[in-house]
Design a protein around this motif. Structure first.
Motif, PDB file in Angstrom:
ATOM      1  N   GLY A 277       0.806  -1.215   0.000  1.00 42.30           N
ATOM      2  CA  GLY A 277       0.000   0.000   0.000  1.00 42.30           C
ATOM      3  C   GLY A 277       0.837   1.262   0.000  1.00 42.30           C
ATOM      4  N   THR A 278       2.167   1.119   0.177  1.00 42.35           N
ATOM      5  CA  THR A 278       3.038   2.287   0.129  1.00 42.35           C
ATOM      6  C   THR A 278       3.392   2.623  -1.315  1.00 42.35           C
ATOM      7  OG1 THR A 278       5.005   0.900   0.395  1.00 42.35           O
ATOM      8  CG2 THR A 278       4.005   1.797   2.391  1.00 42.35           C
ATOM      9  N   ASN A 279       3.929   3.808  -1.523  1.00 45.66           N
ATOM     10  CA  ASN A 279       4.246   4.267  -2.871  1.00 45.66           C
ATOM     11  C   ASN A 279       5.458   3.527  -3.418  1.00 45.66           C
ATOM     12  OD1 ASN A 279       5.239   6.109  -5.117  1.00 45.66           O
ATOM     13  ND2 ASN A 279       3.384   7.183  -4.462  1.00 45.66           N
ATOM     14  N   ILE A 280       5.384   3.113  -4.678  1.00 44.71           N
ATOM     15  CA  ILE A 280       6.451   2.348  -5.310  1.00 44.71           C
ATOM     16  C   ILE A 280       7.728   3.170  -5.446  1.00 44.71           C
ATOM     17  CG2 ILE A 280       5.677   3.019  -7.606  1.00 44.71           C
ATOM     18  CD1 ILE A 280       7.318  -0.318  -6.576  1.00 44.71           C
ATOM     19  N   SER A 281       7.607   4.499  -5.409  1.00 44.67           N
ATOM     20  CA  SER A 281       8.787   5.361  -5.550  1.00 44.67           C
ATOM     21  C   SER A 281       9.783   5.158  -4.421  1.00 44.67           C
ATOM     22  CB  SER A 281       8.359   6.831  -5.611  1.00 44.67           C
ATOM     23  OG  SER A 281       7.561   7.073  -6.751  1.00 44.67           O
ATOM     24  N   LYS A 282       9.326   4.613  -3.298  1.00 46.39           N
ATOM     25  CA  LYS A 282      10.248   4.335  -2.202  1.00 46.39           C
ATOM     26  C   LYS A 282      11.218   3.214  -2.568  1.00 46.39           C
ATOM     27  CE  LYS A 282       7.216   5.883   1.543  1.00 46.39           C
ATOM     28  NZ  LYS A 282       6.555   5.504   2.819  1.00 46.39           N
ATOM     29  N   LEU A 283      10.778   2.321  -3.457  1.00 46.95           N
ATOM     30  CA  LEU A 283      11.637   1.222  -3.897  1.00 46.95           C
ATOM     31  C   LEU A 283      12.331   1.547  -5.212  1.00 46.95           C
ATOM     32  CD1 LEU A 283       9.337  -1.850  -3.118  1.00 46.95           C
ATOM     33  CD2 LEU A 283      10.979  -0.708  -1.630  1.00 46.95           C
ATOM     34  N   ILE A 284      11.594   2.186  -6.109  1.00 47.03           N
ATOM     35  CA  ILE A 284      12.140   2.555  -7.419  1.00 47.03           C
ATOM     36  C   ILE A 284      11.990   4.065  -7.558  1.00 47.03           C
ATOM     37  CG2 ILE A 284      12.007   2.161  -9.904  1.00 47.03           C
ATOM     38  CD1 ILE A 284      10.687  -0.500  -9.354  1.00 47.03           C
ATOM     39  N   PRO A 285      13.022   4.830  -7.195  1.00 47.71           N
ATOM     40  CA  PRO A 285      12.908   6.300  -7.169  1.00 47.71           C
ATOM     41  C   PRO A 285      12.541   6.916  -8.513  1.00 47.71           C
ATOM     42  CG  PRO A 285      14.878   5.556  -6.002  1.00 47.71           C
ATOM     43  CD  PRO A 285      14.327   4.367  -6.715  1.00 47.71           C
ATOM     44  N   PHE A 286      12.912   6.261  -9.613  1.00 47.74           N
ATOM     45  CA  PHE A 286      12.642   6.826 -10.937  1.00 47.74           C
ATOM     46  C   PHE A 286      11.349   6.273 -11.536  1.00 47.74           C
ATOM     47  CE2 PHE A 286      15.732   3.412 -10.907  1.00 47.74           C
ATOM     48  CZ  PHE A 286      15.163   2.458 -11.738  1.00 47.74           C
ATOM     49  N   TRP A 287      10.417   5.838 -10.678  1.00 50.25           N
ATOM     50  CA  TRP A 287       9.175   5.244 -11.159  1.00 50.25           C
ATOM     51  C   TRP A 287       8.349   6.215 -11.997  1.00 50.25           C
ATOM     52  CZ3 TRP A 287       6.475   1.396 -12.647  1.00 50.25           C
ATOM     53  CH2 TRP A 287       5.090   1.492 -12.749  1.00 50.25           C
ATOM     54  N   ASN A 288       8.307   7.482 -11.610  1.00 44.03           N
ATOM     55  CA  ASN A 288       7.496   8.452 -12.350  1.00 44.03           C
ATOM     56  C   ASN A 288       7.924   8.530 -13.817  1.00 44.03           C
ATOM     57  OD1 ASN A 288       5.930   9.106 -10.132  1.00 44.03           O
ATOM     58  ND2 ASN A 288       7.255  10.795  -9.494  1.00 44.03           N
ATOM     59  N   LYS A 289       9.222   8.464 -14.063  1.00 45.18           N
ATOM     60  CA  LYS A 289       9.709   8.491 -15.448  1.00 45.18           C
ATOM     61  C   LYS A 289       9.328   7.205 -16.173  1.00 45.18           C
ATOM     62  CE  LYS A 289      13.779   9.381 -18.290  1.00 45.18           C
ATOM     63  NZ  LYS A 289      13.356   8.394 -19.296  1.00 45.18           N
ATOM     64  N   LEU A 290       9.441   6.073 -15.474  1.00 48.09           N
ATOM     65  CA  LEU A 290       9.055   4.802 -16.089  1.00 48.09           C
ATOM     66  C   LEU A 290       7.575   4.810 -16.455  1.00 48.09           C
ATOM     67  CD1 LEU A 290      10.918   2.214 -13.821  1.00 48.09           C
ATOM     68  CD2 LEU A 290      11.479   2.831 -16.177  1.00 48.09           C
ATOM     69  N   ARG A 291       6.763   5.331 -15.550  1.00 46.37           N
ATOM     70  CA  ARG A 291       5.323   5.363 -15.814  1.00 46.37           C
ATOM     71  C   ARG A 291       5.012   6.260 -17.006  1.00 46.37           C
ATOM     72  NH1 ARG A 291       0.279   6.201 -11.617  1.00 46.37           N
ATOM     73  NH2 ARG A 291      -1.305   6.540 -13.202  1.00 46.37           N
ATOM     74  N   ALA A 292       5.708   7.374 -17.104  1.00 49.04           N
ATOM     75  CA  ALA A 292       5.492   8.272 -18.247  1.00 49.04           C
ATOM     76  C   ALA A 292       5.935   7.610 -19.548  1.00 49.04           C
ATOM     77  CB  ALA A 292       6.239   9.579 -18.026  1.00 49.04           C
ATOM     78  N   ASP A 293       7.037   6.867 -19.499  1.00 46.56           N
ATOM     79  CA  ASP A 293       7.556   6.228 -20.716  1.00 46.56           C
ATOM     80  C   ASP A 293       6.675   5.079 -21.192  1.00 46.56           C
ATOM     81  OD1 ASP A 293       9.652   7.974 -20.652  1.00 46.56           O
ATOM     82  OD2 ASP A 293      11.070   6.572 -19.730  1.00 46.56           O
ATOM     83  N   VAL A 294       5.987   4.414 -20.260  1.00 43.25           N
ATOM     84  CA  VAL A 294       5.202   3.240 -20.635  1.00 43.25           C
ATOM     85  C   VAL A 294       3.836   3.609 -21.207  1.00 43.25           C
ATOM     86  CG1 VAL A 294       3.924   2.808 -18.497  1.00 43.25           C
ATOM     87  CG2 VAL A 294       4.733   0.867 -19.879  1.00 43.25           C
ATOM     88  N   GLN A 295       3.426   4.862 -21.048  1.00 42.06           N
ATOM     89  CA  GLN A 295       2.124   5.277 -21.558  1.00 42.06           C
ATOM     90  C   GLN A 295       2.057   5.080 -23.073  1.00 42.06           C
ATOM     91  OE1 GLN A 295      -0.354   6.031 -19.496  1.00 42.06           O
ATOM     92  NE2 GLN A 295       1.107   5.722 -17.825  1.00 42.06           N
TER      93      GLN A 295
END
Length: 385
Positions: A277-295
């Motif tokens: 339930g915690t934010n994935i960014s705590k494990l993968i700090p660059f998640w926001n960029k990955l999410r943007a790239d996968v769109q």
């Protein structure tokens, strides 16, 4: 004063049910159980609102109308809870249109017994207004149809309990927790509805406190879908299969919160149940960029370096968006991490060897078994022209 406090408690409970229903409806693209669950929450919200209004009312006519409205709502509430239980357990195939209509037959007939003058006596009759220490209550006599509708509601409650218990036995981890909260949240209203309809919980005589306990239902259901979010309950075999996979797997919902993780991922990232339930960014700090790239993509692959025990290892990261079949909207992201450190080392060795041969001052000629030239280095080319 006491009557006002009781009414206020019921009004707050009503608001909680409505908020949970709205939140669940907002997540209808994540789970097909969200819609019937929302309907059940809305009906319980209306039910507790009417119960609060009844506490404040002092006239016989208004109390009778409010009682009829509540009795009209209750059977449909159990049906909505049953549909949500089937959907959440992935047993929706059983819910054919004919069976849904059949299940709705008795609640529909109940409307006639609640409102038609000629049939009302078979539900309840002999209404009287009683004055007690702190509020006015309605007394009555139950008719034959009342016991039929009570038996029907009891049967539906048992079916819901059986479904939830079966799902609970075949779930673990986050699925177990969500199923437990949803199960308790669905069983409580079913049991309390029966107790309320039977008039068993009357303290003092003439006033039923069962609707007040429904606040616990609203809180449990709200926590289940907010903390763990809607997800289909996974069978035990699926969980075992995922745990046997050596690659790390993480499931992230559309709110960027970790919904699930297999054993390999839990060990590497040191994930406990409290971390779900915690934010994935705590494990993968660059998640926001990955999410943007996968769109707009079916799948995304990257090579990343992760540190563990002061050792840096290379992983192939794969992000696979899970899209709702109906809306094609992304409801979750499946992240796979496969260690390729040794593979990368071997590739580098091969590349170094190729580079050494290519830069060697000696002539190198490589042929196949049939004598076909497959490779010559620059020195051979300079020598032979």
């Amino acid at each position: 004063m006491i009557a006002n406090l009781l009414a206020f408690h019921l009004f707050v409970t009503s608001v909680l049910f409505l908020l949970v229903g709205v939140y669940s409806l907002h997540r209808r693209q994540v789970s097909t159980a969200a819609i019937p669950f929302s309907v059940a929450m809305f009906l319980l919200g209306i039910f507790t609102l009417l119960a609060g209004w009844d506490v404040l009312s002092t006239t016989l006519e208004i109390k009778i109308i409010l009682m009829r409205l509540r009795l009209s709502i209750l059977p449909f509430t159990t049906i909505a809870a049953l549909l949500a239980a089937f959907e959440n357990a992935q047993r929706a195939a059983w819910l054919t249109r004919q069976r849904i209509w059949l299940l709705s037959l008795i609640p529909a007939l109940n409307l006639a017994f609640a409102w038609l003058p000629g049939l009302e006596k078979y539900l309840r009759s002999d209404y009287k207004l009683g004055e007690f220490e702190f509020l006015s209550t309605l007394t009555y006599s139950n008719g034959v149809w009342f016991w039929i509708i009570l038996g029907y509601s009891s049967l539906i409650a048992l079916i819901i309990f059986g479904i939830q218990f079966n799902v609970l036995l075949n779930s673990k981890g986050i699925y177990f927790k969500q199923t437990l909260f949803l199960g308790i949240g669905q069983i409580i209203p079913a049991v309390l509805i029966i107790l309320f309809a039977a008039g068993i919980l009357e303290l003092p005589k003439g006033y039923n406190y069962a609707p007040h306990a429904l606040m616990l239902t609203a809180l449990l259901n709200g926590w289940a879908i907010y903390r763990y979010h809607w997800k289909f309950t996974a069978p035990m075999a699926r969980d075992i299969a995922l745990d046997l996979v050596g690659d790390m797997m993480l499931v992230v919902n559309e709110s960027d919160r970790i919904s699930d993780a297999n054993t390999s991922a839990r060990k590497f990232f040191e994930i406990s149940d409290a971390d779900i339930g915690t934010n994935i960014s705590k494990l993968i700090p660059f998640w926001n960029k990955l999410r943007a790239d996968v769109q707009g993509q079916e799948i995304l692959r990257r090579e990343i370096d992760l540190s563990k025990d002061n050792k840096i290892k290379t992983y192939e990261l794969t992000v696979n968006p899970a899209r709702n079949p109906g809306s094609q909207m992304v409801s979750a992201y499946v992240i796979l991490l496969r260690e390729i450190t040794e593979q990368k080392r071997q590739q580098e060795q091969v590349q170094n060897l190729v580079r050494a041969v290519s830069q060697s001052p000696n002539s190198v000629l490589i042929t196949s078994q049939d004598g076909i030239i497959e490779y010559v280095n620059p020195s051979f080319t300079r020598l032979t022209g």
